[in-house]
Design an enzyme around this catalytic site. Structure first.
Site, mmCIF file in Angstrom:
data_model
loop_
_atom_site.group_PDB
_atom_site.id
_atom_site.type_symbol
_atom_site.label_atom_id
_atom_site.label_comp_id
_atom_site.label_asym_id
_atom_site.label_seq_id
_atom_site.Cartn_x
_atom_site.Cartn_y
_atom_site.Cartn_z
ATOM 1 N N SER A 165 -10.041 -1.183 0.107
ATOM 2 C CA SER A 165 -8.626 -1.357 0.393
ATOM 3 C C SER A 165 -7.920 -0.039 0.188
ATOM 4 O O SER A 165 -8.466 0.894 -0.396
ATOM 5 C CB SER A 165 -7.989 -2.421 -0.513
ATOM 6 O OG SER A 165 -8.460 -3.720 -0.200
ATOM 7 N N ASP B 161 -5.100 -3.132 3.863
ATOM 8 C CA ASP B 161 -4.453 -1.856 4.155
ATOM 9 C C ASP B 161 -2.940 -2.070 4.198
ATOM 10 O O ASP B 161 -2.402 -2.655 5.146
ATOM 11 C CB ASP B 161 -4.952 -1.307 5.490
ATOM 12 C CG ASP B 161 -6.473 -1.320 5.581
ATOM 13 O OD1 ASP B 161 -7.113 -0.795 4.655
ATOM 14 O OD2 ASP B 161 -7.007 -1.865 6.564
ATOM 15 N N SER C 30 -11.085 -4.820 4.254
ATOM 16 C CA SER C 30 -10.197 -3.810 3.681
ATOM 17 C C SER C 30 -8.750 -4.260 3.784
ATOM 18 O O SER C 30 -8.262 -4.555 4.878
ATOM 19 C CB SER C 30 -10.372 -2.472 4.423
ATOM 20 O OG SER C 30 -9.529 -1.484 3.893
#
Length: 361
Positions: free
Chosen positions: A234, A274, A272
């Protein structure tokens, strides 16, 4: 191996605008950053980073803010109210995934102690999962450590690499961490400052100011068609500016910061999270008592003059990621999933210099 240093020491200077005096988010006047770094025993490798937009009472003098989400695989506390009202009423805290609850509790306590009439507090806490180097299930971050990071926040130079919320993070298969950078716009474009701070814990194919470093050093996502380890993770991006921006234009600014991540080779993978949060410190857009009572004029930088700020935000974010990587050191910890010893190797700066020379840098 070469001592750790920032990206500009290698001649890596992404973009066209110059940085501020500290080349940090704290170049935006009034912004302060504090870290608590937890390296304990053979397993705890984590921490807390706190960002204060101004030195006053943030609950009473709120700052406009905007949020951008590229991929929502994360636990960003306070996100919906931030989006709905377009403002921050607490500092921003970054930590690891399983410490978000304690960080919220600490932020609420910290805010209530300064505001005896408050009955609702929207604590904003971001996170990345540092479980590849940190025994995240051990719940190493405490309420008091979050309070300590808030109390440690100061203006000026910002520690980078394996500090605070970046202590246990990884990026592009190397040791990641906290990075920061800033850009100054010339007077003809408003003269504003844009600063960025990142908690880098994501992956892809590392590119540094246009140089394909990941490919040259033999480490990249999907190299073996089975290796997901260098992509999932992340990233939290925090952007500050002294430009008088509305929350709507701050959301636009936050979304443009993703261009800076893309330039580093981000994969924006399924696993991830973001996120980018942007806020303005300009006195003319603060939501103080007069503004909330409709008694104050509101400054608002026009839409058709936003493009230079978009460029500056992307540049600052890109360089902040590079600083996180070049300032990070090798960390030995324990994988929170397997319980096994794990090593996050810092990028080899001598090898990096050789790659850059080969590409004419």
């Amino acid at each position: 191996m070469t001592d750790r240093c920032r990206a500009r020491d290698f001649g890596l200077a992404p973009g066209i605008f110059a940085p501020g005096a500290n080349n940090a988010i704290t170049d935006v006047d009034g912004v302060a950053v504090g870290h608590v770094t937890l390296i304990e025993g053979d397993a705890t490798r984590t921490g807390v980073t706190a960002i204060l937009p101004h030195p006053g009472n943030l609950f009473a003098e709120r700052v406009p803010a905007g949020l951008a989400v590229m991929n929502g695989f994360g636990k960003l506390a306070g996100a919906t109210q931030l989006t709905e009202l377009g403002e921050l009423e607490t500092p921003l805290v970054l930590t690891n995934t399983l410490a978000v609850g304690r960080a919220v509790e600490a932020l609420v306590d910290w805010t209530l102690a300064r505001n005896p009439d408050a009955v609702s507090v929207n604590a904003v806490v971001g996170e990345t999962n540092d479980g590849r180097l940190n025994d995240i299930r051990a719940l190493g971050v405490t309420r008091d450590q979050v309070l300590a990071a808030l109390d440690a926040a100061v203006p000026g130079p910002v520690a980078e690499g394996c500090v605070g919320a970046g202590t246990g993070t990884m990026a592009f298969g190397w040791k990641g961490g906290i990075g920061t950078s800033s850009r100054l716009l010339p007077a003809a474009l408003g003269g504003w400052t844009i600063g960025a701070l990142v908690q880098a814990n994501y992956g892809g194919v590392l590119t540094m100011d246009g140089v394909p470093v990941g490919r040259e050093l033999g480490k990249w996502y999907l190299k073996e068609h089975t290796d997901r380890g260098d992509a999932d993770g992340s990233v939290m991006v925090v952007i500050a500016t002294d430009a008088p921006l509305s929350d709507r234009n701050l959301a636009r600014l936050a979304s443009r910061s993703m261009a800076g991540l893309a330039r580093t080779g981000a994969a924006f993978s399924d696993g991830s999270g973001d996120y980018a949060i942007a806020f303005s410190t300009h006195a003319g857009v603060r939501r103080d008592a007069r503004r909330r009572a409709g008694q104050a004029d509101v400054a608002d930088w026009p839409n058709d003059r936003m493009s230079p700020l978009f460029v500056a935000a992307a540049e600052a974010v890109e360089e902040a990621v590079l600083n996180a990587l070049t300032m990070a050191t090798t960390i030995v910890g324990r994988d929170g999933r397997t319980g096994r010893r794990a090593t996050g190797h810092a990028i080899d700066l001598d090898a990096l210099r050789a790659v850059l020379r080969a590409h004419g840098r």
